[in-house]
Design a protein around this motif. Structure first.
Motif, short mmCIF file in Angstrom:
data_model
loop_
_atom_site.label_atom_id
_atom_site.label_comp_id
_atom_site.label_asym_id
_atom_site.label_seq_id
_atom_site.Cartn_x
_atom_site.Cartn_y
_atom_site.Cartn_z
N ILE A 1 -10.96 11.57 -5.63
CA ILE A 1 -9.65 10.76 -6.29
C ILE A 1 -8.46 11.46 -6.19
N ARG A 2 -7.55 10.69 -5.77
CA ARG A 2 -6.26 11.27 -5.43
C ARG A 2 -5.16 10.66 -6.66
N ARG B 1 -5.76 6.77 -6.86
CA ARG B 1 -6.28 6.01 -5.61
C ARG B 1 -7.75 6.82 -5.79
N PRO B 2 -8.71 5.57 -5.55
CA PRO B 2 -10.20 6.15 -5.22
C PRO B 2 -10.15 6.85 -4.07
N SER B 3 -11.49 7.39 -3.90
CA SER B 3 -11.75 8.57 -2.75
C SER B 3 -11.84 7.66 -1.28
N ASP C 1 0.82 -1.20 0.29
CA ASP C 1 0.00 -0.03 0.07
C ASP C 1 1.01 1.47 0.03
N GLU C 2 0.13 2.38 0.11
CA GLU C 2 0.94 3.59 -0.23
C GLU C 2 1.09 4.14 1.33
N PHE C 3 2.19 4.64 1.80
CA PHE C 3 2.44 5.43 3.01
C PHE C 3 1.81 6.87 2.76
N GLY D 1 -8.08 -1.12 -4.94
CA GLY D 1 -8.44 -0.10 -6.10
C GLY D 1 -7.50 0.64 -6.45
N ARG D 2 -6.33 0.93 -5.87
CA ARG D 2 -5.25 1.83 -6.05
C ARG D 2 -4.63 1.28 -7.36
#
Length: 338
Positions: free
Chosen positions: A256-257, A270-272, A103-105, A315-316
């Motif tokens: 959304i990022r 990345r979804p909201s 995952d993302e930090f 979802g990322r």
């Protein structure tokens, strides 16, 4: 003295008492690329009781020259780096706890992730993530060790909240030439040298020895080395580490990022909100339109036109083949729809 750690225990500054301390500690590593994997392996072999490593990417063939935990089969199967690291580290030392997080930090997750962590090691390749790391460790009073390397240059700096300057204090002092491994390359020895400095300072801290207050910078190809004591550069009005800190990099985004991965012609979308995708269902839906499709337990890879999309089960998605955020969002919404 245990046979496994006997040579390390013979090193007087650690000894049996230091070894016992290591077994009780938890190290969190942000990034499972070159620096992250090198630090993780050394700390695993040293007997640190718990190691958590987080990374948002998967293993690519270009990683294999310097990211020492990974194999050709990992690259063939698009294994997420954090999961491949976890699997490999567990075979190196079954006595410790290892947890890999694919995952993302991010500002949203950082606070929860750093609960009950003794120290953080920087294994990232971008300043956006480092500034999040800088703010969250200052807020929770957790030390961390900055590290960076590109070409044949390396840099390392321990940061102890309240005692030494943070990254925000020092940003004008740190060499930032806008270069990345993806644009100008890197050689493996500079990774090992940088990680050696980081791991050494980590071992000092975990065994109750003071960390250095010097920032080291070196060029291993040209055999150049310099250091500077940064302790006096602590900024009393710093927005990230002073008594009036506002932690600007912990502001949470809405909707959304996206993030453009420097030098890689790739956008992360990345979804909201975190979702749970059924990769099997997505695979069935995409199979008629995808030129190439590969799936494992953690992600799905497919190709449409000149773009390659890598979808993780939360979802990322990494959209390869563009650095245009609008185009990446459009592709994401068109094919993932989350």
């Amino acid at each position: 003295m245990s046979e496994r750690y006997s040579r390390q225990e013979l090193f007087t500054p650690i000894g049996s008492s230091g070894q016992a301390l290591l077994a009780e500690k938890h190290v969190f590593i942000v990034g499972a690329g070159a620096l992250g994997s090198s630090n993780a392996e050394m700390l695993t072999r040293a007997g640190v009781g718990k190691i958590t490593i987080i990374d948002r990417d998967y293993i690519d063939w270009s990683n294999l020259t310097r990211q020492q935990l990974y194999t050709e089969e990992d690259a063939r199967q698009y294994i997420p780096k954090a999961k491949a690291a976890e699997n490999r580290l567990r075979t190196i030392n079954s006595e410790i706890e290892v947890n890999g997080i694919a995952d993302e930090f991010s500002a949203e997750t950082a606070g929860e992730l750093l609960q009950n962590v003794d120290i953080v090691i920087d294994g990232t390749d971008n300043f956006e993530t480092r500034f999040i790391m800088n703010d969250i460790t200052a807020k929770h009073n957790v030390p961390w060790i900055y590290g960076g390397c590109v070409k044949s240059h390396g840099i390392s700096l321990p940061i102890l909240p309240g005692e030494t300057p943070c990254l925000q204090c020092l940003i004008d002092q740190i060499p930032q030439e806008g270069m990345t491994c993806d644009t100008v390359g890197i050689i493996s020895p500079v990774v090992q040298m940088t990680a050696a400095y980081q791991t050494t300072e980590c071992l000092k801290f975990l065994t109750d020895h003071p960390m250095s207050t010097e920032m080291v910078y070196f060029d291993i190809w040209e055999r150049q080395h310099s250091s500077i004591n940064v302790k006096k550069l602590l900024n009393p009005t710093c927005s990230s580490c002073s008594s009036h800190a506002t932690y600007p990099y912990l502001t949470k985004e809405k909707g959304i990022r996206t993030a453009v991965l420097c030098g890689r012609d790739t956008v992360q979308v990345r979804p909201s909100a975190t979702i749970k995708l059924t990769l099997e269902d997505l695979s069935i839906r995409l199979k008629p339109i995808s030129q190439k499709l590969h799936q494992n337990r953690e992600l799905l890879v497919f190709t449409v036109e000149e773009f390659r999309l890598v979808v993780f089960k939360d979802g990322r998605t990494l959209v390869h083949g563009t650095s245009d955020v609008s185009e990446a969002k459009k592709l994401y919404q068109q094919y993932i729809g989350a």
